[in-house]
Motif scaffolding. Structure first.
Motif, PDB file in Angstrom:
ATOM      1  N   VAL A 147      -3.888  -4.300  -4.435  1.00  0.00           N
ATOM      2  CA  VAL A 147      -2.887  -3.296  -4.076  1.00  0.00           C
ATOM      3  C   VAL A 147      -3.624  -2.177  -3.363  1.00  0.00           C
ATOM      4  O   VAL A 147      -4.655  -1.705  -3.856  1.00  0.00           O
ATOM      5  CB  VAL A 147      -2.161  -2.747  -5.324  1.00  0.00           C
ATOM      6  N   VAL A 148      -3.123  -1.782  -2.201  1.00  0.00           N
ATOM      7  CA  VAL A 148      -3.762  -0.718  -1.421  1.00  0.00           C
ATOM      8  C   VAL A 148      -2.724   0.363  -1.138  1.00  0.00           C
ATOM      9  O   VAL A 148      -1.587   0.051  -0.753  1.00  0.00           O
ATOM     10  CB  VAL A 148      -4.328  -1.271  -0.094  1.00  0.00           C
ATOM     11  N   ALA A 149      -3.118   1.619  -1.312  1.00  0.00           N
ATOM     12  CA  ALA A 149      -2.249   2.744  -0.971  1.00  0.00           C
ATOM     13  C   ALA A 149      -2.088   2.837   0.543  1.00  0.00           C
ATOM     14  O   ALA A 149      -3.027   2.556   1.296  1.00  0.00           O
ATOM     15  CB  ALA A 149      -2.843   4.034  -1.521  1.00  0.00           C
ATOM     16  N   VAL A 150      -0.895   3.235   0.953  1.00  0.00           N
ATOM     17  CA  VAL A 150      -0.628   3.518   2.371  1.00  0.00           C
ATOM     18  C   VAL A 150      -0.433   5.027   2.512  1.00  0.00           C
ATOM     19  O   VAL A 150       0.414   5.613   1.831  1.00  0.00           O
ATOM     20  CB  VAL A 150       0.635   2.785   2.857  1.00  0.00           C
ATOM     21  N   THR A 151      -1.243   5.643   3.356  1.00  0.00           N
ATOM     22  CA  THR A 151      -1.170   7.083   3.583  1.00  0.00           C
ATOM     23  C   THR A 151      -1.164   7.335   5.088  1.00  0.00           C
ATOM     24  O   THR A 151      -2.043   6.813   5.797  1.00  0.00           O
ATOM     25  CB  THR A 151      -2.383   7.794   2.941  1.00  0.00           C
ATOM     26  N   SER A 152      -0.180   8.063   5.545  1.00  0.00           N
ATOM     27  CA  SER A 152      -0.050   8.375   6.981  1.00  0.00           C
ATOM     28  C   SER A 152      -0.080   7.109   7.840  1.00  0.00           C
ATOM     29  O   SER A 152      -0.687   7.079   8.917  1.00  0.00           O
ATOM     30  CB  SER A 152      -1.149   9.358   7.434  1.00  0.00           C
ATOM     31  N   ILE A 164       6.051  -1.715   0.344  1.00  0.00           N
ATOM     32  CA  ILE A 164       7.201  -0.879   0.002  1.00  0.00           C
ATOM     33  C   ILE A 164       6.821   0.583   0.229  1.00  0.00           C
ATOM     34  O   ILE A 164       5.660   0.974   0.095  1.00  0.00           O
ATOM     35  CB  ILE A 164       7.674  -1.083  -1.460  1.00  0.00           C
ATOM     36  N   GLY A 165       7.820   1.382   0.575  1.00  0.00           N
ATOM     37  CA  GLY A 165       7.582   2.809   0.776  1.00  0.00           C
ATOM     38  C   GLY A 165       8.557   3.393   1.774  1.00  0.00           C
ATOM     39  O   GLY A 165       9.597   2.808   2.067  1.00  0.00           O
ATOM     40  N   GLY A 212       3.290   4.608   0.980  1.00  0.00           N
ATOM     41  CA  GLY A 212       3.745   3.573   0.050  1.00  0.00           C
ATOM     42  C   GLY A 212       2.600   2.735  -0.462  1.00  0.00           C
ATOM     43  O   GLY A 212       1.472   3.216  -0.597  1.00  0.00           O
ATOM     44  N   LEU A 213       2.903   1.466  -0.744  1.00  0.00           N
ATOM     45  CA  LEU A 213       1.920   0.541  -1.302  1.00  0.00           C
ATOM     46  C   LEU A 213       2.001  -0.804  -0.595  1.00  0.00           C
ATOM     47  O   LEU A 213       3.088  -1.259  -0.229  1.00  0.00           O
ATOM     48  CB  LEU A 213       2.190   0.314  -2.801  1.00  0.00           C
ATOM     49  N   VAL A 214       0.842  -1.435  -0.449  1.00  0.00           N
ATOM     50  CA  VAL A 214       0.760  -2.808   0.057  1.00  0.00           C
ATOM     51  C   VAL A 214       0.213  -3.685  -1.065  1.00  0.00           C
ATOM     52  O   VAL A 214      -0.823  -3.365  -1.647  1.00  0.00           O
ATOM     53  CB  VAL A 214      -0.198  -2.913   1.267  1.00  0.00           C
ATOM     54  N   MET A 261      14.304   3.494   0.697  1.00  0.00           N
ATOM     55  CA  MET A 261      12.969   2.891   0.660  1.00  0.00           C
ATOM     56  C   MET A 261      12.940   1.654   1.560  1.00  0.00           C
ATOM     57  O   MET A 261      13.834   0.826   1.517  1.00  0.00           O
ATOM     58  CB  MET A 261      12.621   2.477  -0.781  1.00  0.00           C
ATOM     59  N   LYS A 262      11.881   1.534   2.330  1.00  0.00           N
ATOM     60  CA  LYS A 262      11.688   0.334   3.145  1.00  0.00           C
ATOM     61  C   LYS A 262      11.001  -0.754   2.315  1.00  0.00           C
ATOM     62  O   LYS A 262      10.205  -0.445   1.420  1.00  0.00           O
ATOM     63  CB  LYS A 262      10.799   0.647   4.356  1.00  0.00           C
ATOM     64  N   SER A 263      11.298  -1.993   2.680  1.00  0.00           N
ATOM     65  CA  SER A 263      10.658  -3.137   2.029  1.00  0.00           C
ATOM     66  C   SER A 263      10.352  -4.189   3.090  1.00  0.00           C
ATOM     67  O   SER A 263      11.195  -4.478   3.936  1.00  0.00           O
ATOM     68  CB  SER A 263      11.615  -3.708   0.964  1.00  0.00           C
ATOM     69  N   PHE A 264       9.155  -4.730   3.039  1.00  0.00           N
ATOM     70  CA  PHE A 264       8.701  -5.682   4.051  1.00  0.00           C
ATOM     71  C   PHE A 264       8.006  -6.831   3.353  1.00  0.00           C
ATOM     72  O   PHE A 264       7.229  -6.622   2.416  1.00  0.00           O
ATOM     73  CB  PHE A 264       7.724  -4.966   5.000  1.00  0.00           C
ATOM     74  N   ARG A 265       8.278  -8.046   3.818  1.00  0.00           N
ATOM     75  CA  ARG A 265       7.625  -9.227   3.237  1.00  0.00           C
ATOM     76  C   ARG A 265       7.194 -10.169   4.352  1.00  0.00           C
ATOM     77  O   ARG A 265       7.963 -10.432   5.276  1.00  0.00           O
ATOM     78  CB  ARG A 265       8.596  -9.976   2.328  1.00  0.00           C
ATOM     79  N   LYS A 266       5.962 -10.672   4.252  1.00  0.00           N
ATOM     80  CA  LYS A 266       5.492 -11.650   5.230  1.00  0.00           C
ATOM     81  C   LYS A 266       4.471 -12.574   4.569  1.00  0.00           C
ATOM     82  O   LYS A 266       3.701 -12.141   3.710  1.00  0.00           O
ATOM     83  CB  LYS A 266       4.833 -10.940   6.418  1.00  0.00           C
ATOM     84  N   GLU A 267       4.472 -13.843   4.992  1.00  0.00           N
ATOM     85  CA  GLU A 267       3.466 -14.795   4.518  1.00  0.00           C
ATOM     86  C   GLU A 267       2.444 -15.017   5.624  1.00  0.00           C
ATOM     87  O   GLU A 267       2.813 -15.229   6.777  1.00  0.00           O
ATOM     88  CB  GLU A 267       4.131 -16.128   4.149  1.00  0.00           C
ATOM     89  N   LEU A 268       1.164 -14.955   5.253  1.00  0.00           N
ATOM     90  CA  LEU A 268       0.070 -15.308   6.168  1.00  0.00           C
ATOM     91  C   LEU A 268      -0.370 -16.723   5.796  1.00  0.00           C
ATOM     92  O   LEU A 268      -0.582 -17.015   4.614  1.00  0.00           O
ATOM     93  CB  LEU A 268      -1.112 -14.340   6.011  1.00  0.00           C
ATOM     94  N   TRP A 269      -0.516 -17.585   6.799  1.00  0.00           N
ATOM     95  CA  TRP A 269      -0.857 -18.989   6.545  1.00  0.00           C
ATOM     96  C   TRP A 269      -2.294 -19.273   6.950  1.00  0.00           C
ATOM     97  O   TRP A 269      -2.767 -18.765   7.981  1.00  0.00           O
ATOM     98  CB  TRP A 269       0.088 -19.912   7.317  1.00  0.00           C
ATOM     99  N   PHE A 270      -2.952 -20.081   6.146  1.00  0.00           N
ATOM    100  CA  PHE A 270      -4.347 -20.448   6.411  1.00  0.00           C
ATOM    101  C   PHE A 270      -4.517 -21.954   6.247  1.00  0.00           C
ATOM    102  O   PHE A 270      -3.895 -22.555   5.367  1.00  0.00           O
ATOM    103  CB  PHE A 270      -5.299 -19.735   5.436  1.00  0.00           C
TER     104      PHE A 270
END
Ligand code: ZN
Length: 138
Positions: A102-107, A136-137, A37-39, A1-10
């Motif tokens: 939470v948003v589904a990731v498809t294709s 993740i996904g 996967g999921l975001v 499974m892949k895992s990705f993390r990032k912070e967006l700054w405002f």
């Protein structure tokens, strides 16, 4: 499974604002390489929100008006929280508008309904604040 993390700054120059952050989240998704996967996108502050709705300026004006009726900023002395600060209304606005989506990731795409977009809702701006994107996904 892949895992990705990032912070967006405002750093929003006004006290309140709604910002469409869908392009930044889509960029995160591309960087992650996840196709299925999921975001998760969440505000990392208790006076800001992340929510999904329509990218329509009239609606955003209506939200601001509605939230100001529910929890007016002024007079700041009406809130017990406002001892040494003035952002009690921002905590309440965040509670109504929510912490995360939470948003589904498809294709490899965010699997949205037709008009769904992701927004950062700022209720106590004029300082640096963060949003977490976790993907993740596979
Ligand atoms: Zn506070």
């Amino acid at each position: 499974m892949k895992s990705f993390r990032k912070e967006l700054w405002f750093n929003v120059p006004t006290r309140r604002a709604f910002i469409n952050i869908t392009p930044q989240v889509e960029e995160c998704l591309r960087e992650s390489g996840v196709k299925e996967g999921l975001v998760l996108v969440n505000a990392m502050h208790i006076t800001a929100s992340v929510f999904i709705n329509d990218d329509e300026s009239g609606l955003h004006h209506d939200y601001d008006f509605w939230l100001e009726k529910l929890a007016p900023h002024e007079p700041v002395s009406q809130y017990r929280h406002n001892v040494g600060e003035d952002n009690a209304d921002a905590h309440m606005k965040r509670q109504i508008m929510g912490r995360e989506v939470v948003v589904a990731v498809t294709s490899g795409q965010l699997d949205f309904g037709t008009w769904e977009r992701i927004f950062y809702g700022e209720f106590d701006g004029r300082r640096e604040k963060r949003v977490l994107v976790k993907i993740i996904g596979e």
